[in-house]
Structures are given as C-alpha cells and as structure tokens.
Design a protein around this motif. Structure first.
Motif, short mmCIF file in Angstrom:
data_model
loop_
_atom_site.label_atom_id
_atom_site.label_comp_id
_atom_site.label_asym_id
_atom_site.label_seq_id
_atom_site.Cartn_x
_atom_site.Cartn_y
_atom_site.Cartn_z
N MET A 1 3.51 8.30 -7.28
CA MET A 1 2.64 7.43 -8.01
C MET A 1 2.70 6.04 -7.40
N ARG A 2 1.55 5.42 -7.25
CA ARG A 2 1.46 4.05 -6.74
C ARG A 2 0.97 3.13 -7.85
N PHE A 3 1.53 1.94 -7.88
CA PHE A 3 1.20 0.94 -8.89
C PHE A 3 0.36 -0.16 -8.26
N LYS A 4 -0.68 -0.61 -8.96
CA LYS A 4 -1.57 -1.63 -8.42
C LYS A 4 -1.20 -3.04 -8.84
N ILE A 5 -0.63 -3.18 -9.99
CA ILE A 5 -0.41 -4.51 -10.58
C ILE A 5 0.90 -5.11 -10.06
N VAL A 6 0.80 -6.36 -9.62
CA VAL A 6 2.00 -7.12 -9.26
C VAL A 6 1.89 -8.50 -9.91
N PRO A 7 3.03 -9.03 -10.36
CA PRO A 7 3.01 -10.37 -10.96
C PRO A 7 2.94 -11.43 -9.86
N PRO A 8 2.75 -12.68 -10.26
CA PRO A 8 2.84 -13.75 -9.26
C PRO A 8 4.22 -13.72 -8.60
N PRO A 82 12.39 -3.81 -0.74
CA PRO A 82 11.28 -3.81 0.24
C PRO A 82 10.67 -2.43 0.45
N GLU A 83 11.51 -1.42 0.59
CA GLU A 83 10.98 -0.07 0.82
C GLU A 83 10.27 0.46 -0.41
N ARG A 84 10.81 0.21 -1.58
CA ARG A 84 10.14 0.63 -2.82
C ARG A 84 8.78 -0.07 -2.95
N PHE A 85 8.73 -1.35 -2.59
CA PHE A 85 7.47 -2.09 -2.61
C PHE A 85 6.47 -1.43 -1.67
N ARG A 86 6.90 -1.13 -0.45
CA ARG A 86 5.99 -0.52 0.53
C ARG A 86 5.54 0.87 0.09
N GLU A 87 6.42 1.66 -0.46
CA GLU A 87 6.10 3.04 -0.81
C GLU A 87 5.37 3.20 -2.15
N ARG A 88 5.61 2.28 -3.09
CA ARG A 88 5.16 2.52 -4.46
C ARG A 88 4.10 1.56 -4.98
N VAL A 89 3.71 0.57 -4.18
CA VAL A 89 2.67 -0.36 -4.61
C VAL A 89 1.41 -0.06 -3.80
N TYR A 90 0.33 0.13 -4.52
CA TYR A 90 -0.94 0.54 -3.94
C TYR A 90 -1.42 -0.44 -2.87
N ALA A 91 -1.83 0.10 -1.74
CA ALA A 91 -2.44 -0.60 -0.61
C ALA A 91 -1.46 -1.41 0.24
N VAL A 92 -0.17 -1.39 -0.08
CA VAL A 92 0.78 -2.16 0.73
C VAL A 92 0.88 -1.61 2.15
N PRO A 93 1.02 -0.29 2.37
CA PRO A 93 1.09 0.17 3.76
C PRO A 93 -0.14 -0.23 4.57
N GLU A 94 -1.31 -0.14 3.94
CA GLU A 94 -2.55 -0.49 4.63
C GLU A 94 -2.59 -2.00 4.91
N LEU A 95 -2.15 -2.80 3.96
CA LEU A 95 -2.11 -4.25 4.15
C LEU A 95 -1.17 -4.60 5.31
N LEU A 96 -0.02 -3.98 5.36
CA LEU A 96 0.92 -4.25 6.45
C LEU A 96 0.36 -3.80 7.79
N ALA A 97 -0.39 -2.70 7.80
CA ALA A 97 -1.03 -2.24 9.03
C ALA A 97 -2.09 -3.23 9.50
N VAL A 98 -2.85 -3.79 8.57
CA VAL A 98 -3.85 -4.80 8.92
C VAL A 98 -3.16 -5.99 9.59
N LEU A 99 -2.06 -6.45 9.01
CA LEU A 99 -1.33 -7.58 9.60
C LEU A 99 -0.77 -7.22 10.97
N ALA A 100 -0.22 -6.01 11.10
CA ALA A 100 0.37 -5.59 12.37
C ALA A 100 -0.67 -5.49 13.48
#
Length: 161
Positions: A1-8, A82-100
């Motif tokens: 499951m991936r989560f979309k919501i993140v706080p500030p 960091p790994e939980r953030f990358r694996e479990r928050v929606y669109a993070v892997p794609e966002l990191l790929a865009v930056l890379a």
C-alpha cells in the motif's frame, strides 16, 4: 500500500519522534488521536494531525485498526525512514527518478509537470484545482526527499543528492 498524504516537512527529523510518541499505544479513534497530537506534539490543526497520522502509517510507526490508531512500539528506527518513505509514499520513486535524470536543478512545478501522468484519474475529477493540490504535494515530497537525504536544494530548485 502506498500513502499519498504527507505533512509539511519539519525543521528536524526529531519532530517525527515527537509526533510518534504523542500517538497512543492503545488504539484510539482518529479525532482523539488528532487532539493528542495537537496537545502533546504541538501540531497546529486537526487537518495537519490527520496528515501526520497518515504519514506515520507510511513510515510504519502507526497502525490503523477497527478501534482507531495506535503507535507501533518497536517501529521507531530513523535509519529505516528513508527507505520506508521511498517504498511506501506514492510517487516518491518516480519523483526521485525525475531528479536523477535531470541535468540541472528542477523547480517543483517542473517536477510536477513530469509526474502529471501519475496523478490518478479519479483525483483529477475530484476537484477543479487538482493541479494546485498535486503541485503542493510534490513540493512537500521534495522537501521530505531533502530531509531524508535523497535530494538537495539548489537555488530555486532541487536535484538528486
């Protein structure tokens, strides 16, 4: 499951522990948990408290059950965040790929534009301002990526760390 919501993003990763400790060990309904976060962790609003509960679920610090939310006693391991953030928050892997893949720092608006296709159709139909909502979401994801060491600020933009 991936989560979309993140706080500030907080000023320090130590804020995560403060929020985590404010979540009860015995399951409690969402409203009660939010009130505790506001009182014990100085979270400014109920909406932000809900964001923190969701994000803590993504980091495997909180679980949601039929009786409400509860702190996971053995979940606090900052080295895992960091790994939980990358694996479990929606669109993070794609966002990191865009930056890379970028040759120069990218603004949040450019990152959002490159991730536009990842926004689910139902979310596009849910509101007239889905682009504004997702641009703000991307801004938050970028800031969390900086906090977790995946990205760095460069002028007005971001690049892979």
């Amino acid at each position: 499951m991936r989560f979309k919501i993140v706080p500030p993003v907080p000023d320090s990763p130590a804020r995560i522990e403060t929020v985590w400790k404010a979540v009860p060990i015995v399951p409690d309904p969402e409203d009660s948990c939010c009130q505790r976060l506001m009182a014990d962790a100085d979270v400014p609003s109920q909406d932000e408290a809900k964001e923190w509960l969701t994000f803590c679920r993504a980091l495997k610090l909180v679980e949601e059950g039929p009786r409400g939310y509860a702190r996971i006693r053995d979940g606090y391991d900052p080295a895992e965040f960091p790994e939980r953030f990358r694996e479990r928050v929606y669109a993070v892997p794609e966002l990191l790929a865009v930056l890379a893949d970028a040759e120069e720092p990218l603004s949040p608006e450019v990152v959002f534009d490159r991730l536009r296709g990842r926004v689910p159709a139902w979310e596009r139909a849910r509101t007239n301002d889905w682009e504004g909502t997702w641009t703000r979401r991307v801004e938050r994801l970028l800031e969390w990526a900086v906090l977790f060491g995946f990205a760095e600020r460069a002028g007005d933009g971001y690049r892979a760390a």
